[in-house]
Design an enzyme around this catalytic site. Structure first.
Site, short mmCIF file in Angstrom:
data_model
loop_
_atom_site.label_atom_id
_atom_site.label_comp_id
_atom_site.label_asym_id
_atom_site.label_seq_id
_atom_site.Cartn_x
_atom_site.Cartn_y
_atom_site.Cartn_z
CB CYS A 164 -0.92 0.01 1.22
SG CYS A 164 -1.90 -1.47 1.37
CB CYS A 166 -3.97 2.72 5.32
SG CYS A 166 -3.53 3.42 6.89
FE1 SF4 Z 1 -2.46 -2.18 3.31
FE2 SF4 Z 1 -3.54 -1.33 5.59
FE3 SF4 Z 1 -3.42 -3.89 5.07
FE4 SF4 Z 1 -1.18 -2.56 5.53
S1 SF4 Z 1 -2.78 -2.91 6.94
S2 SF4 Z 1 -1.52 -4.10 3.95
S3 SF4 Z 1 -1.69 -0.55 4.67
S4 SF4 Z 1 -4.56 -2.36 3.91
#
Ligand code: SF4
Length: 705
Positions: free
Chosen positions: A660, A685
Site C-alpha cells: 500500500c 489506509c
Molecule cells: Fe495495506 Fe492497511 Fe493492510 Fe497494511 S494494513 S496491507 S496498509 S490495507
C-alpha cells in the site's frame, strides 16, 4: 504481661474476639497519657507489680504518682527508641481486643491512615474540663472528619478540676457537639471523667452520678468494629489468567467475601457474568477433598463455566453486589510527590491490580496537616491532603472506601514513582455500571457523558497550554519538556520513516525515557525490517513490535482472502483495522502521551496539526517536528548521520505496508505515496478510513497505470 505496645497495627483480625482500632486525639495537655495509663490499669493490662513499683519510685523521689508515668516506663522498657508518635497500645476489655492509637504527629498519622498503612474504626476526642474546647481540639476533630471516622466519643477529662460541675460539662458538650456537627460528625457519647482519679473511666462514681451515659470502657465496647473481611461482598482482583491444557485458570487473591463453586459472578468493569466451575488446588487432591469454598485472605485459581474475556486488573464480584465500573471518581488523597498536584495534572491511577491514566479535573479542600486547616489553594502540596476528582482514561473496577476498604483505595503514581495514595469517596459509573446492578438507572448516562466532556475539555486546555509553552524550543527540548509535563507512560510510534528516525535520534540524544513501538503488520518492506535492526543497534535500545491478534487476522483472511486489501476499500479498511488500528489502540492503552512524526506541511489536511493535540484515546499527542519542512528533516538526518530507510532514495517518501505504499512521481504531493490508485478519494489506509467505504471498482492494475 498482656499489654502490647507495637508500632504496626494488625490489619486482619486473627481471633474470634472482635478487634477495635481506636485513635485517641486531643490537645497535647488534655490528659491522653493519663487516660491511657488508667485504661491499662482498669483492664488489668499492666505487668504484675508495675504499678506498685512506679508508685514506690514516685514516693522515694517525693513526687506525686502520675498515671502518665506508666506509659513512659513501658516506653523505656521497649528499649527500641521508637517514639510515642507511632505507638499503638493493645489491651483487652471483657468483650473485645482494643488497639489504641496515639496520634500526636498529624502528618505521619494522616499519611498512614489515608494510604492504608493503618486504620482506625473509632476515636476518643479528649477535652480538658477546665480549659474547654481549644483550637487544637477543633483541628483534631477536623482530622477525624478527614479520615472519615464517624464513631467519635468525646471524653471531657479533668472534671475534678471543675468540682465535677455538671453545668460546666454541658457547656463544653454544647460547644463540641456544635463543632462536630459542622463537620458532619455526631458524637456517639460525651463522657465526663477524671482519668487521674478514675471517675468515668471504668465506673460511674458518685462524683458524676448525674451522668447517665456510658463510661469510657463501655463506649469502647459499644463502638462497632470494622466488619470482618469475610463478611463483606466478594472481591477478587484478577492477577493473571493462565492457560492449562484446555482450561483458563483465573488467579487472584480474595480480598473480601467468599466464593463457592456454582456462584454466579460478574466481571467488572466489563460487566460479563459466568458461574464458578472450579476452585483449583495443587497438587490435585482426590475428588473428596477438592475445595468447594474459599474465603478472604486466600489466593485462588478459578475456572468459569463459559469463555468470557477476562484479564489482569478485572475484579470478580457477586452479581448481586457487584463492584462499580468507574469512569470518574472522587478521592481524598495524601500527596507525597515534591511537585504539587494541580488541576489538569495527569497521573497514573492504580486500583488493586488495574491501572490507567487519570486527569485531575478538580481539587477541593486542600489541607496542610501541620496546621489542620484548609489551605484554600487549588493544589495539593507535598505531604498535604486534599480531595480531587479524577477523570479516568478507561473504565476501572472500584468501590467506595466506606463500602469496601480493600477495593476502595487508590495509589497515584507519576512517571512510575508512587506520588500519593487515598480513599475513594464517590464514583461515577461507565457503561458496564449503567447496565448492571446499582448503576442500572437510565439516567446514569448523564454523569458519564458529563465526565467524558469534562475530560475532553481538560485535555484540550492542557494541549493548548503545552502547545504555547513548547512553540519556541527546538524539538529535543520539546520532547524533554513534554515527557516531564505529561508525567506518565509516553509512547513513540515509529514506522521507520525519515521523521520517525530523526525523532528517535533526538529522544536518544536527549535521554528521554519513552516506550518506542512499531506496528508490525506483517506486510512491511524488507528494507524496513533491515533498518529496524540497524536502528536498534545504533541507539542500543529495543523497538518493540505490536502484532495483530492472531484470531482476528485469521477471521479477516477467511473473509477477504490473503490479499483482500487489493480488492476493495472495505477490505482495506478491515485489513488496516486488524493490522494497525487495533494494535495501535493496544500500544497506547494506559498511556498519557503519544509522540508522532507528523508535519503540518505534509498535506492540506495536516495543516491543522498543532504541536500538542488531545487524542480521542484520552491522551496528548505531540508532533515535535510539526513545523519543520521535509528538507529540514532530511538535512538534520544527514548532518547527524541518522540511519534512514533506503527506500527514500527510490522516491518513497512515506514508509508503510509494502502493498500500500509507493514512490511518488515528480510533482505529486508527499502523501500520494500512501494513496492507492484512486487518488481522487485519497483513502490511504484504515488508520484514516475509520468507517468501511463502499467497494471500489478499481484494481491494482489501475494503480500501475
Ligand atoms: Fe495495506 Fe492497511 Fe493492510 Fe497494511 S494494513 S496491507 S496498509 S490495507
Amino acid at each position: 504481661m498482656n499489654v502490647l505496645v507495637t508500632d504496626r497495627l494488625p490489619q486482619v483480625q486473627d481471633s474470634d474476639r472482635p478487634l477495635l482500632r481506636t485513635v485517641i486525639v486531643g490537645h497535647v495537655d488534655h490528659g491522653k497519657s493519663t487516660l491511657i495509663g488508667r485504661l491499662l490499669h482498669e483492664t488489668g493490662s499492666l505487668p504484675d507489680g508495675k504499678l506498685e513499683t512506679l508508685k514506690a519510685v514516685s514516693e522515694r523521689r517525693g513526687m506525686p504518682f502520675e498515671w502518665s508515668f506508666l506509659l513512659d516506663a513501658l516506653q523505656i522498657e521497649r528499649d527500641q527508641g521508637i517514639t510515642l508518635d507511632t505507638s499503638q497500645i493493645r489491651f483487652r476489655t471483657a468483650a473485645r481486643d482494643i488497639v489504641l492509637i496515639d496520634a500526636p504527629g498529624h502528618t505521619e498519622f494522616l499519611r498512614n491512615m489515608i494510604t492504608g498503612a493503618a486504620q482506625a474504626d473509632a476515636a476518643l476526642l479528649l477535652v480538658d474540663a477546665a480549659e474547654g474546647v481549644r483550637e487544637q481540639t477543633r483541628r483534631h476533630a477536623y482530622l477525624l472528619h478527614l479520615l472519615g471516622i464517624h464513631q467519635v466519643a468525646v471524653v471531657i477529662n479533668k472534671m475534678d478540676r471543675v468540682d465535677f460541675d455538671e453545668h460546666r460539662f454541658h457547656e463544653i458538650e454544647a460547644e463540641i457537639v456544635g463543632h462536630l456537627s459542622s463537620l458532619g460528625l455526631t458524637a456517639t457519647a460525651i463522657i465526663p471523667i477524671s482519668a487521674r482519679q478514675g471517675d468515668g473511666v471504668a465506673r460511674r462514681t458518685p462524683a458524676i452520678e448525674w451522668h447517665t451515659g456510658p463510661t469510657v470502657l463501655e463506649v469502647l465496647d459499644r463502638f462497632s468494629p470494622a466488619k470482618p473481611l469475610g463478611a463483606l461482598p466478594l472481591r477478587i482482583p484478577v492477577q493473571a489468567v493462565y492457560k492449562f491444557d484446555d482450561r483458563r485458570i483465573i488467579a487472584g487473591r480474595i480480598e473480601t467475601g467468599q466464593i463457592e463453586i456454582g456462584d454466579e459472578v460478574m466481571i467488572l468493569p466489563r460487566g460479563t457474568t459466568a458461574r464458578v466451575q472450579s476452585i483449583e488446588a495443587w497438587p490435585v487432591p482426590d475428588e473428596s477433598r477438592v475445595p468447594r469454598v474459599a474465603a478472604a485472605g486466600q489466593s485462588v485459581g478459578l475456572t468459569l463455566d463459559r469463555q468470557v474475556f477476562i484479564d489482569r486488573g478485572d475484579v470478580i464480584s457477586p452479581t448481586a453486589a457487584p463492584t462499580k465500573a468507574v469512569s470518574r471518581l472522587r478521592a481524598r488523597v495524601f500527596w507525597l510527590h515534591d511537585v504539587a498536584l494541580t488541576e489538569g495534572s495527569m497521573v497514573n491511577v492504580r486500583i488493586g491490580m488495574s491501572e490507567c491514566r487519570g486527569t485531575v479535573a478538580l481539587i477541593d479542600n486542600a489541607v496542610d496537616p501541620g496546621r489542620l486547616a484548609a489551605s484554600g489553594e487549588k493544589l495539593i502540596a507535598q505531604n498535604n491532603v486534599g480531595e480531587l476528582d479524577i477523570a479516568l482514561s478507561q473504565l476501572l473496577a472500584a468501590d467506595i472506601y466506606a463500602v469496601n476498604p480493600r477495593t476502595g483505595r487508590l495509589v497515584l503514581d507519576v512517571a512510575g514513582r508512587i506520588a500519593g495514595g487515598g480513599l475513594i469517596l464517590s464514583v461515577d459509573g461507565g457503561p458496564a455500571a449503567r447496565s448492571h446492578g446499582a448503576g442500572r438507572s437510565p439516567t446514569a448516562a448523564a454523569p458519564a457523558d458529563a465526565a467524558s466532556n469534562e475530560r475532553k475539555r481538560s485535555l484540550e486546555a492542557i494541549a493548548k497550554r503545552l502547545s504555547a509553552a513548547l512553540a519556541d524550543p527546538p524539538p529535543a527540548e520539546r520532547l524533554r519538556r513534554f515527557s516531564r509535563e505529561v508525567g506518565g507512560r509516553i509512547v513513540f510510534t515509529t514506522s521507520f520513516g525519515l521523521e520517525d528516525q530523526v525523532i528517535l535520534h533526538l529522544l536518544s540524544e536527549a535521554a528521554v525515557d519513552v516506550d518506542v513501538v512499531t506496528l508490525d503488520t506483517g506486510r512491511l518492506f524488507p528494507e524496513t525490517y533491515h533498518l529496524w535492526a540497524k536502528t536498534e543497534r545504533r541507539y542500543g535500545r529495543r523497538i518493540n513490535a505490536v502484532y495483530p491478534q492472531h484470531d482476528k487476522l485469521e477471521a479477516y483472511v477467511a473473509q477477504h482472502g490473503i490479499n483482500g486489501f487489493y480488492d476493495s476499500r472495505e477490505a482495506r479498511a478491515a485489513c488496516c483495522h486488524v493490522r494497525k488500528v487495533e494494535p495501535l489502540n493496544r500500544a497506547l492503552a494506559g498511556a498519557a502521551g503519544w509522540i508522532v512524526g507528523l508535519r503540518a506541511d505534509q498535506s492540506s489536511h495536516r495543516q491543522s496539526v498543532n504541536l500538542v493535540t488531545p487524542d480521542e484515546r484520552n491522551l496528548l499527542k505531540l508532533s515535535p517536528l510539526f513545523d519543520w519542512t521535509r528538507d529540514a528533516v532530511a538535512a538534520f538526518a544527514t548532518a547527524e548521520r541518522v540511519p534512514i530507510n533506503p527506500l527514500h532514495a527510490q522516491g518513497f517518501v512515506s514508509i508503510g505496508c509494502a502493498p500500500c505504499t509507493r514512490a511518488i512521481a515528480p510533482g505529486e504531493p508527499e502523501r500520494a505515496g500512501r494513496w492507492w490508485w484512486e487518488q481522487d478519494e485519497k483513502k490511504e489506509c484504515g488508520l484514516h478510513a475509520r468507517r468501511p467505504q463502499p467497494p471500489a471498482t478499481s484494481s491494482r492494475s489501475d494503480a500501475a497505470a
